[in-house]
Design an enzyme around this catalytic site. Sequence first.
Site, short mmCIF file in Angstrom:
data_model
loop_
_atom_site.label_atom_id
_atom_site.label_comp_id
_atom_site.label_asym_id
_atom_site.label_seq_id
_atom_site.Cartn_x
_atom_site.Cartn_y
_atom_site.Cartn_z
N GLN A 259 3.48 7.16 -3.38
CA GLN A 259 2.98 5.83 -3.02
C GLN A 259 2.81 4.92 -4.22
OE1 GLN A 259 -0.73 7.65 -1.48
NE2 GLN A 259 -1.83 6.06 -2.61
N CYS A 265 -1.62 5.23 1.35
CA CYS A 265 -1.55 6.59 1.89
C CYS A 265 -1.47 6.59 3.42
CB CYS A 265 -2.74 7.41 1.42
SG CYS A 265 -4.35 6.70 1.87
N HIS A 401 -8.77 9.22 2.14
CA HIS A 401 -7.35 9.45 1.83
C HIS A 401 -6.65 10.02 3.06
CE1 HIS A 401 -3.85 10.00 -0.56
NE2 HIS A 401 -3.92 11.32 -0.62
#
Length: 454
Positions: A259, A265, A401
């Site tokens: 990324q 993410c 995340h």
Amino acid sequence: MAPWLPLLSLLGLLLGAAPAPPRRAADAQAREAAYPELLGPARFALEMYNRGRAAGMRATLGAVRGRARRAGKGSLYSLKATLEEPPCNDPTVCQLPVSKKTLLCSFQVLDELGKHMLLRRDCGPVDDENETLSSVLPLLNKEPLPQDFSVKMASIFKEFVTTYNRTYETKEETQWRMSVFSNNMIRAQKIQALDRGTAQYGITKFSDLTEEEFRTVYLNPLLRENRGKKMHLDKSVSSSAPPEWDWRKKGAVTKVKDQGMCGSCWAFSVTGNVEGQWFLKRGALLSLSEQELLDCDKLDKACLGGLPSNAYSAIKTLGGLETEDDYSYRGHVQTCSFSEKKARVYINDSVELSRNEEKLVAWLAKKGPISVAINAFGMQFYRHGISHPLRPLCSPWLIDHAVLLVGYGNRSGIPFWAIKNSWGTDWGEEGYYYLHRGSGACGVNTMASSAVVN
């Protein structure tokens, strides 16, 4: 005086302590703020924390301390505060389904022209029936560093710079990055000492970043709010699951992607799930475009974060996803250039999955990789092995995340989830993270979802 003492005072002894950045203009430096000055920002942070709660379910403010820094036309407040949570036994209503608890919170509040904005919120219990922070903290106070610590650290840092091809603009910045690196090595050792799995923590490509930099650039604070599109709960899989499963071996998982310096993410987690669903329904594994979601998903905030539920909705509204080849990743927002004629994949719906890990195991084995969100505690320094942090250090209520579950199994009797990350193959186990399975570690079971392809 021992030569390592100045460095030690710079690094600090507590987990997460970070050295100050190189000095800029005097008016940009942080300063200790008086208690009355902190009350306004602290009360605003408390208000945001309590948003949506009934009167009897709201936390109350305890002790407050902090620092202030000039930022643009206003001030940025970095606060440490204790909050008292009322008794609660309903996890759908309160964050902590336990009796009354004291939380330790870190807040960042921007006060610009009299208007407040909450930029960061990290809260965790300061006591736990089985794993208290009072029992954890003694482990954080390691024995004094050896006298040759600074010399050895300089050599290790030089090797790091060479390995990861780092360049810094000035000698001052180089010295500061070395102090950040040294501090991070101490943090990694403490995380290592407290981990209950087989994970090894140490030098990674993120080792010269402060915790704040790492969180700001690579993580996704919007996941904690979870205010995305509502999805209905999918039916549980009735069949029993095999003892281990790996969709990588079945051809349902594309290569590990990166990324970059972008908090995207959420997009990688969703495309990974859709890639797997399309493979299972259509027999073709296609690498799909995350950049399309950054540019065209107006429900999310591109590199500033997003939610899988919103991304599924955007894919459905747009009319599908292009491939990585047709709509390649740039790692920053561009003008949306999606062409429905180039869309190679579509989805019909999306579903939320059970929070029961045994049911997630059965669903994964039968229906494919799963999009999940986790608390990324320790991942900045993760190298390999099965991670199993103490619950107070990796709270399931502080997920930040999004990743992809691609399999599960056991290593030396320790159950694990195999997790595809999006930080490139030069992180973790060739881009993969292994997390303890069956304990709700780091909130891995709190936001599981999948696209539906008919």
